[in-house]
Design a protein around this motif. Structure first.
Motif, PDB file in Angstrom:
ATOM      1  N   ILE A  17     103.415 -16.798  59.189  1.00  0.00           N
ATOM      2  CA  ILE A  17     103.426 -15.340  59.335  1.00  0.00           C
ATOM      3  C   ILE A  17     103.513 -14.932  60.799  1.00  0.00           C
ATOM      4  O   ILE A  17     104.268 -14.026  61.159  1.00  0.00           O
ATOM      5  CB  ILE A  17     102.174 -14.729  58.670  1.00  0.00           C
ATOM      6  CG1 ILE A  17     102.251 -14.917  57.148  1.00  0.00           C
ATOM      7  CG2 ILE A  17     102.022 -13.253  59.027  1.00  0.00           C
ATOM      8  CD1 ILE A  17     100.978 -14.552  56.414  1.00  0.00           C
ATOM      9  N   LEU A  18     102.748 -15.603  61.650  1.00  0.00           N
ATOM     10  CA  LEU A  18     102.773 -15.278  63.085  1.00  0.00           C
ATOM     11  C   LEU A  18     104.178 -15.419  63.660  1.00  0.00           C
ATOM     12  O   LEU A  18     104.654 -14.534  64.378  1.00  0.00           O
ATOM     13  CB  LEU A  18     101.815 -16.194  63.844  1.00  0.00           C
ATOM     14  CG  LEU A  18     101.814 -16.042  65.367  1.00  0.00           C
ATOM     15  CD1 LEU A  18     101.200 -14.706  65.776  1.00  0.00           C
ATOM     16  CD2 LEU A  18     101.071 -17.193  66.028  1.00  0.00           C
ATOM     17  N   VAL A  19     104.841 -16.527  63.351  1.00  0.00           N
ATOM     18  CA  VAL A  19     106.183 -16.770  63.884  1.00  0.00           C
ATOM     19  C   VAL A  19     107.194 -15.802  63.281  1.00  0.00           C
ATOM     20  O   VAL A  19     108.031 -15.232  63.992  1.00  0.00           O
ATOM     21  CB  VAL A  19     106.608 -18.235  63.644  1.00  0.00           C
ATOM     22  CG1 VAL A  19     108.084 -18.438  63.979  1.00  0.00           C
ATOM     23  CG2 VAL A  19     105.741 -19.171  64.477  1.00  0.00           C
ATOM     24  N   LEU A  20     107.120 -15.590  61.982  1.00  0.00           N
ATOM     25  CA  LEU A  20     108.082 -14.699  61.336  1.00  0.00           C
ATOM     26  C   LEU A  20     107.987 -13.285  61.885  1.00  0.00           C
ATOM     27  O   LEU A  20     108.997 -12.671  62.223  1.00  0.00           O
ATOM     28  CB  LEU A  20     107.860 -14.701  59.820  1.00  0.00           C
ATOM     29  CG  LEU A  20     108.769 -13.765  59.017  1.00  0.00           C
ATOM     30  CD1 LEU A  20     110.243 -14.156  59.185  1.00  0.00           C
ATOM     31  CD2 LEU A  20     108.381 -13.779  57.539  1.00  0.00           C
ATOM     32  N   PHE A  21     106.770 -12.759  61.975  1.00  0.00           N
ATOM     33  CA  PHE A  21     106.609 -11.373  62.400  1.00  0.00           C
ATOM     34  C   PHE A  21     106.661 -11.222  63.922  1.00  0.00           C
ATOM     35  O   PHE A  21     107.244 -10.248  64.423  1.00  0.00           O
ATOM     36  CB  PHE A  21     105.300 -10.805  61.848  1.00  0.00           C
ATOM     37  CG  PHE A  21     105.382 -10.429  60.403  1.00  0.00           C
ATOM     38  CD1 PHE A  21     105.601  -9.117  60.016  1.00  0.00           C
ATOM     39  CD2 PHE A  21     105.276 -11.385  59.415  1.00  0.00           C
ATOM     40  CE1 PHE A  21     105.699  -8.760  58.682  1.00  0.00           C
ATOM     41  CE2 PHE A  21     105.366 -11.055  58.073  1.00  0.00           C
ATOM     42  CZ  PHE A  21     105.588  -9.737  57.699  1.00  0.00           C
ATOM     43  N   GLY A  22     106.058 -12.146  64.652  1.00  0.00           N
ATOM     44  CA  GLY A  22     106.071 -12.047  66.100  1.00  0.00           C
ATOM     45  C   GLY A  22     107.444 -12.328  66.676  1.00  0.00           C
ATOM     46  O   GLY A  22     108.038 -11.488  67.366  1.00  0.00           O
ATOM     47  N   CYS A  23     107.960 -13.529  66.386  1.00  0.00           N
ATOM     48  CA  CYS A  23     109.294 -13.885  66.883  1.00  0.00           C
ATOM     49  C   CYS A  23     110.366 -13.012  66.237  1.00  0.00           C
ATOM     50  O   CYS A  23     111.365 -12.675  66.880  1.00  0.00           O
ATOM     51  CB  CYS A  23     109.586 -15.359  66.610  1.00  0.00           C
ATOM     52  SG  CYS A  23     108.536 -16.497  67.531  1.00  0.00           S
ATOM     53  N   SER A  45      99.402  -9.423  64.268  1.00  0.00           N
ATOM     54  CA  SER A  45      99.467 -10.525  63.303  1.00  0.00           C
ATOM     55  C   SER A  45      98.164 -11.312  63.317  1.00  0.00           C
ATOM     56  O   SER A  45      97.615 -11.658  62.268  1.00  0.00           O
ATOM     57  CB  SER A  45     100.638 -11.458  63.637  1.00  0.00           C
ATOM     58  OG  SER A  45     101.873 -10.814  63.495  1.00  0.00           O
ATOM     59  N   ILE A  46      97.648 -11.569  64.523  1.00  0.00           N
ATOM     60  CA  ILE A  46      96.392 -12.307  64.640  1.00  0.00           C
ATOM     61  C   ILE A  46      95.230 -11.502  64.084  1.00  0.00           C
ATOM     62  O   ILE A  46      94.360 -12.040  63.385  1.00  0.00           O
ATOM     63  CB  ILE A  46      96.120 -12.669  66.119  1.00  0.00           C
ATOM     64  CG1 ILE A  46      97.133 -13.697  66.615  1.00  0.00           C
ATOM     65  CG2 ILE A  46      94.701 -13.202  66.305  1.00  0.00           C
ATOM     66  CD1 ILE A  46      96.969 -15.070  66.006  1.00  0.00           C
ATOM     67  N   VAL A  47      95.192 -10.213  64.373  1.00  0.00           N
ATOM     68  CA  VAL A  47      94.107  -9.366  63.859  1.00  0.00           C
ATOM     69  C   VAL A  47      94.064  -9.427  62.333  1.00  0.00           C
ATOM     70  O   VAL A  47      93.011  -9.642  61.729  1.00  0.00           O
ATOM     71  CB  VAL A  47      94.277  -7.908  64.323  1.00  0.00           C
ATOM     72  CG1 VAL A  47      93.244  -7.011  63.635  1.00  0.00           C
ATOM     73  CG2 VAL A  47      94.122  -7.802  65.835  1.00  0.00           C
ATOM     74  N   ALA A  48      95.225  -9.238  61.710  1.00  0.00           N
ATOM     75  CA  ALA A  48      95.275  -9.255  60.254  1.00  0.00           C
ATOM     76  C   ALA A  48      94.872 -10.610  59.685  1.00  0.00           C
ATOM     77  O   ALA A  48      94.057 -10.704  58.762  1.00  0.00           O
ATOM     78  CB  ALA A  48      96.683  -8.882  59.786  1.00  0.00           C
ATOM     79  N   LEU A  49      95.440 -11.668  60.255  1.00  0.00           N
ATOM     80  CA  LEU A  49      95.198 -13.010  59.727  1.00  0.00           C
ATOM     81  C   LEU A  49      93.765 -13.469  59.948  1.00  0.00           C
ATOM     82  O   LEU A  49      93.202 -14.199  59.122  1.00  0.00           O
ATOM     83  CB  LEU A  49      96.173 -13.997  60.363  1.00  0.00           C
ATOM     84  CG  LEU A  49      97.638 -13.822  59.948  1.00  0.00           C
ATOM     85  CD1 LEU A  49      98.540 -14.603  60.882  1.00  0.00           C
ATOM     86  CD2 LEU A  49      97.831 -14.263  58.508  1.00  0.00           C
ATOM     87  N   ALA A  50      93.162 -13.060  61.057  1.00  0.00           N
ATOM     88  CA  ALA A  50      91.802 -13.507  61.363  1.00  0.00           C
ATOM     89  C   ALA A  50      90.824 -13.120  60.265  1.00  0.00           C
ATOM     90  O   ALA A  50      89.907 -13.884  59.941  1.00  0.00           O
ATOM     91  CB  ALA A  50      91.347 -12.920  62.703  1.00  0.00           C
ATOM     92  N   TYR A  51      91.016 -11.950  59.684  1.00  0.00           N
ATOM     93  CA  TYR A  51      90.081 -11.485  58.666  1.00  0.00           C
ATOM     94  C   TYR A  51      90.425 -11.982  57.267  1.00  0.00           C
ATOM     95  O   TYR A  51      89.642 -11.833  56.340  1.00  0.00           O
ATOM     96  CB  TYR A  51      90.006  -9.954  58.694  1.00  0.00           C
ATOM     97  CG  TYR A  51      89.380  -9.455  59.977  1.00  0.00           C
ATOM     98  CD1 TYR A  51      88.016  -9.568  60.201  1.00  0.00           C
ATOM     99  CD2 TYR A  51      90.164  -8.913  60.999  1.00  0.00           C
ATOM    100  CE1 TYR A  51      87.439  -9.143  61.381  1.00  0.00           C
ATOM    101  CE2 TYR A  51      89.599  -8.488  62.193  1.00  0.00           C
ATOM    102  CZ  TYR A  51      88.228  -8.609  62.377  1.00  0.00           C
ATOM    103  OH  TYR A  51      87.661  -8.198  63.565  1.00  0.00           O
TER     104      TYR A  51
END
Length: 229
Positions: A17-23, A45-51
């Protein structure tokens, strides 16, 4: 599903998810979003995934983070290997889907949000300065992670702090190297694109690991004896 498999699956999914949305934001809308918009795409992306996956695996989604956790004895050697393999596969899968999305338009795929340096990339810094930049950015990012996750009193806001920290290191780093601080985020796009992205990717594997080791060492030294509650 056993606990280890759940953790590794979470790390795969998070890195994907991080790569798809960030990159993806950088590759498809970077001209409209600008550096600030791209930085927030990675940070949010990190905020969402962290929780979501934080309670499962800790939401490392970054080999440099896992390396720092290994060095600070917060992650076992077995899990370190499992995490890194899962992250690398997730990063490759995210970059692969992004390639497929762009390729489906019939256009030549030349941008997957890859990192780089030198003439024609960002402001054109040298390879040596790219190493220095990535070490510093990674140090700041991971030192923050180690600090905010060490205390129960900050655990509720850890995801927000970590996401915002990733955002602000991107604000500086995008114009310099594209901001890696994460070998898995860098390797997937580099493998798929090949060429200069691939020949330069060693910087974005080595420098974040050095930055992580320095952050772990600094944290153990500077924060030893500090009471966490």
């Amino acid at each position: 599903m056993n606990s280890s498999l759940k953790k590794y699956t979470a790390e795969f999914l998070g890195t994907f998810i991080l790569v798809l949305f960030g990159c993806g934001s950088a590759a498809t809308a970077g001209g409209n979003l600008g550096y600030l918009g791209i930085a927030f795409a990675f940070g949010l992306s990190i905020v969402a995934l962290a929780y979501v996956i934080g309670p499962i695996s800790g939401c490392h989604i970054n080999p440099a983070v896992s390396f720092a956790m290994l060095l600070t004895r917060k992650l076992s050697g077995k899990d370190f290997i499992g995490y890194v393999i899962s992250q690398l596969i997730g990063g490759f899968a995210g970059a692969g889907l992004l390639y497929g999305i762009i390729h489906s338009t019939g256009k030549s795929v030349t941008n997957l949000g890859q990192n780089g340096f030198g003439a024609g990339y960002g402001i054109g810094i040298t390879d040596l300065m790219a190493i220095v930049v990535e070490i510093v950015l990674t140090f700041v990012f991971i030192y923050t992670i180690l600090g905010v996750t060490s205390s129960a009193s900050t655990s509720a806001i850890a995801g927000l702090v970590i996401g915002l920290t990733l955002t602000f290191v991107h604000i500086l780093g995008i114009g310099l190297t594209g901001t890696s601080v994460n070998p898995a985020r860098s390797l997937g796009p580099a493998i798929i694109l090949g060429g200069t992205a691939f020949t330069q990717v060693w910087v974005f594997i080595l420098a974040p690991l050095i930055g992580a080791a320095l952050a772990a060492g600094a944290y153990k030294w500077l924060n030893s004896g500090v009471k966490n509650s």
